[in-house]
Design a protein around this motif. Structure first.
Motif, mmCIF file in Angstrom:
data_model
loop_
_atom_site.group_PDB
_atom_site.id
_atom_site.type_symbol
_atom_site.label_atom_id
_atom_site.label_comp_id
_atom_site.label_asym_id
_atom_site.label_seq_id
_atom_site.Cartn_x
_atom_site.Cartn_y
_atom_site.Cartn_z
ATOM 1 N N GLN A 28 38.523 38.369 57.431
ATOM 2 C CA GLN A 28 39.247 37.806 56.287
ATOM 3 C C GLN A 28 40.382 36.871 56.702
ATOM 4 O O GLN A 28 40.937 36.163 55.872
ATOM 5 N N GLY A 29 40.744 36.914 57.999
ATOM 6 C CA GLY A 29 41.824 36.055 58.487
ATOM 7 C C GLY A 29 43.119 36.783 58.781
ATOM 8 O O GLY A 29 44.176 36.149 58.871
ATOM 9 N N LYS A 30 43.065 38.118 58.953
ATOM 10 C CA LYS A 30 44.275 38.896 59.228
ATOM 11 C C LYS A 30 45.019 38.382 60.460
ATOM 12 O O LYS A 30 46.223 38.192 60.436
ATOM 13 N N THR A 71 44.997 35.526 62.016
ATOM 14 C CA THR A 71 45.626 34.221 61.829
ATOM 15 C C THR A 71 46.904 34.349 61.011
ATOM 16 O O THR A 71 47.939 33.749 61.345
ATOM 17 N N VAL A 72 46.867 35.137 59.947
ATOM 18 C CA VAL A 72 48.038 35.300 59.083
ATOM 19 C C VAL A 72 49.159 36.013 59.832
ATOM 20 O O VAL A 72 50.337 35.621 59.753
ATOM 21 N N ASP A 116 39.985 36.875 51.798
ATOM 22 C CA ASP A 116 39.296 35.587 51.889
ATOM 23 C C ASP A 116 38.784 35.226 50.501
ATOM 24 O O ASP A 116 37.839 35.832 49.983
ATOM 25 N N SER A 140 37.548 32.278 49.564
ATOM 26 C CA SER A 140 36.763 31.042 49.598
ATOM 27 C C SER A 140 35.552 31.075 48.686
ATOM 28 O O SER A 140 35.064 30.022 48.271
ATOM 29 N N ASN A 145 43.579 33.826 51.171
ATOM 30 C CA ASN A 145 43.317 33.003 52.345
ATOM 31 C C ASN A 145 42.099 32.115 52.100
ATOM 32 O O ASN A 145 41.215 32.443 51.307
ATOM 33 N N ARG A 146 42.076 30.960 52.774
ATOM 34 C CA ARG A 146 40.963 30.007 52.707
ATOM 35 C C ARG A 146 40.702 29.541 51.271
ATOM 36 O O ARG A 146 39.562 29.508 50.800
ATOM 37 N N ARG A 154 42.130 26.422 53.102
ATOM 38 C CA ARG A 154 41.202 26.368 54.241
ATOM 39 C C ARG A 154 41.609 25.259 55.205
ATOM 40 O O ARG A 154 41.942 24.156 54.794
ATOM 41 N N ALA A 199 41.399 26.646 62.794
ATOM 42 C CA ALA A 199 40.862 28.000 62.927
ATOM 43 C C ALA A 199 40.787 28.405 64.395
ATOM 44 O O ALA A 199 40.573 27.580 65.286
ATOM 45 N N PHE A 236 49.464 26.744 60.962
ATOM 46 C CA PHE A 236 49.335 27.846 60.007
ATOM 47 C C PHE A 236 50.703 28.336 59.548
ATOM 48 O O PHE A 236 50.883 28.714 58.389
#
Length: 438
Positions: free
Chosen positions: A27-29, A31-32, A128, A130, A158-159, A185, A190, A214
């Motif tokens: 889900q992008g944890k 990155t966040v 996520d 998206s 996210n995204r 996004r 990424a 980011f």
């Protein structure tokens, strides 16, 4: 599995904290979390980041983002007492504590939700968005209400595709739930991945620039305003006897052997050992030491260069034959077999210390927390690998899993201990000292 009992509460140490979770992996944890750590760090705030679960790769990213060591919190492998004193120490010295969850919020036993509830850390869910619209609100509601008593704070999208998409998502969030904002996004920023997860931090040359990008996006969301400080009970670091004073331990550390828990290095230093790092893929010789540790990593990705290190493997074979202690974990153990067969079917000749070969597989072969009852003592650890071994060598013993099933094989040759299991040294420093002792 029974968790450690809570310690008697002492004077609390208060610090703003947030556990960043998600409904699932991907889900992008990471990155966040890295963006948030970078955002606070470049603003001059002292940030301490923790990684839920036994991961090696995400902490490398967070270390760069926060400019501080990143430790693991795992109520299974590490134990509650270990998590308690590490959080207490962090709260005493930091302005912000951030914990990245593992997998989905409620996945695993114990889970990220268990960490949040046990230590009272507010949860921010990253979702996520998206491929969803109003259902975003239903997912957020489900995460917040699934378990009574969970300190759920809010949600971040996210995204996201556009400002209009973000507005739609925000409107769908329950009125009593905090909206932490939305991140658009950004495929170019990424973080790249391979079969075991993200690339190692050192393998992403523009990593800091990506994190800054980011962090810039996160600054626009209002996510930098954290909930009220958490009261972490004061807890002391356990005493570690200096059983390895005067002993030098060589540790392989490079792109092929990079799976090292900072807590393990700390434990060896607390035991009194002098740590000497060397790089097999850079052509460095085995240092003049009393013991050797070959950690996990990606030896199969550097097969040609490592196969050319006849000098190193001869030195290591002679070192073992002289009765010196060697610990080889996962990729380190794979390197001690006669050969490694990579995913392309290419055969690489390796150390020849253990008979047989390691073969890379299309998907993971083993995953989970295990405990191993070594002659030196019981140590916890974790296994996650995409290879299997073929060998006629009988194991000394096998580790055990939480459900009682048989775990990874452990091989012994003289003072060599080899297994797919990544040991967590703080779980039994005395046993670890015995592993590296004469």
């Amino acid at each position: 599995m029974e968790l450690d009992r809570p310690q008697v509460r002492q004077a609390a140490r208060r610090c703003p904290a947030l556990l960043i979770a998600a409904p699932a992996s991907g889900q992008g944890k990471t990155t966040v979390v890295a963006a948030m750590a970078r955002m606070f760090a470049r603003a001059g705030r002292r940030v301490r980041v923790f990684k839920g679960g036994p991961d090696f790769l995400d902490p490398q990213i967070h270390t760069l983002a926060s400019d501080a060591p990143v430790y693991n919190l795992d109520l299974g492998m590490c134990g509650e007492a270990d998590a308690r004193w590490r959080l207490s120490e962090a709260a005493a010295e930091a302005d912000v504590v951030i914990v990245e969850g593992v997998m989905g919020l409620f996945d695993g036993q114990p889970s990220s939700a268990d960490i949040a509830e046990r230590f009272g850390i507010p949860v921010m869910a990253v979702i996520d968005a998206s491929a969803m619209a109003q259902t975003f609100g239903a997912v957020a509601h489900g995460l917040a209400s699934y378990r009574l008593g969970l300190p759920f704070s809010g949600v971040l999208a996210n995204r996201v595709g556009s400002p209009g998409h973000a507005a739609m998502l925000r409107e769908a969030v329950p009125a009593d739930m905090r909206w932490y904002g939305a991140i658009t996004r950004d495929a170019e920023a990424a973080l790249p991945e391979r079969h075991l997860g993200l690339l190692q931090a050192a393998e992403i040359p523009d990593l800091l620039a990506r994190l800054d990008r980011f962090a810039d996006a996160l600054e626009q969301t209002g996510a930098g305003v954290l909930p009220e400080p958490v009261a972490f009970a004061a807890a002391q670091k356990p005493f570690v006897p200096r059983l390895l004073t005067g002993r030098r331990i060589a540790i392989a550390r490079d792109a092929a052997y990079g799976f090292l828990y900072p807590a393990n290095l700390d434990t060896l230093r607390d035991l009194g050992a002098e740590l000497v790092f060397f790089s097999p893929i850079a052509g460095e010789a085995l240092p003049d030491v009393d013991a050797v540790w070959l950690p996990g990593g990606y030896p199969e990705l550097h097969g040609a260069r490592l196969a050319a290190r006849d000098d190193l493997w001869q030195e290591l074979r002679a070192f073992i034959d002289r009765g010196h202690p060697v610990l080889a974990e996962c990729g380190g153990m794979m390197s001690l077999f006669d050969t490694i067969v990579d995913k392309q079917g290419q055969v690489h000749r390796f150390a020849g210390v253990l008979p047989g070969r390691a073969l890379l597989q299309p998907r993971f072969v083993a995953l989970g927390t295990e405990w191993v009852d070594l002659p030196e003592g019981t140590v916890s650890g974790h296994t996650y690998h995409h290879s299997r071994t073929e060998t006629d060598m009988p194991p000394l013993l096998c580790a055990r899993r939480a459900d009682g099933r048989q775990g990874e094989a452990v091989y012994r040759r003289g003072r060599l201990t080899a297994s797919y299991l990544h040991l967590y040294f703080p779980s039994n420093p005395e046993a670890v000292a015995a592993l590296f002792s004469a």
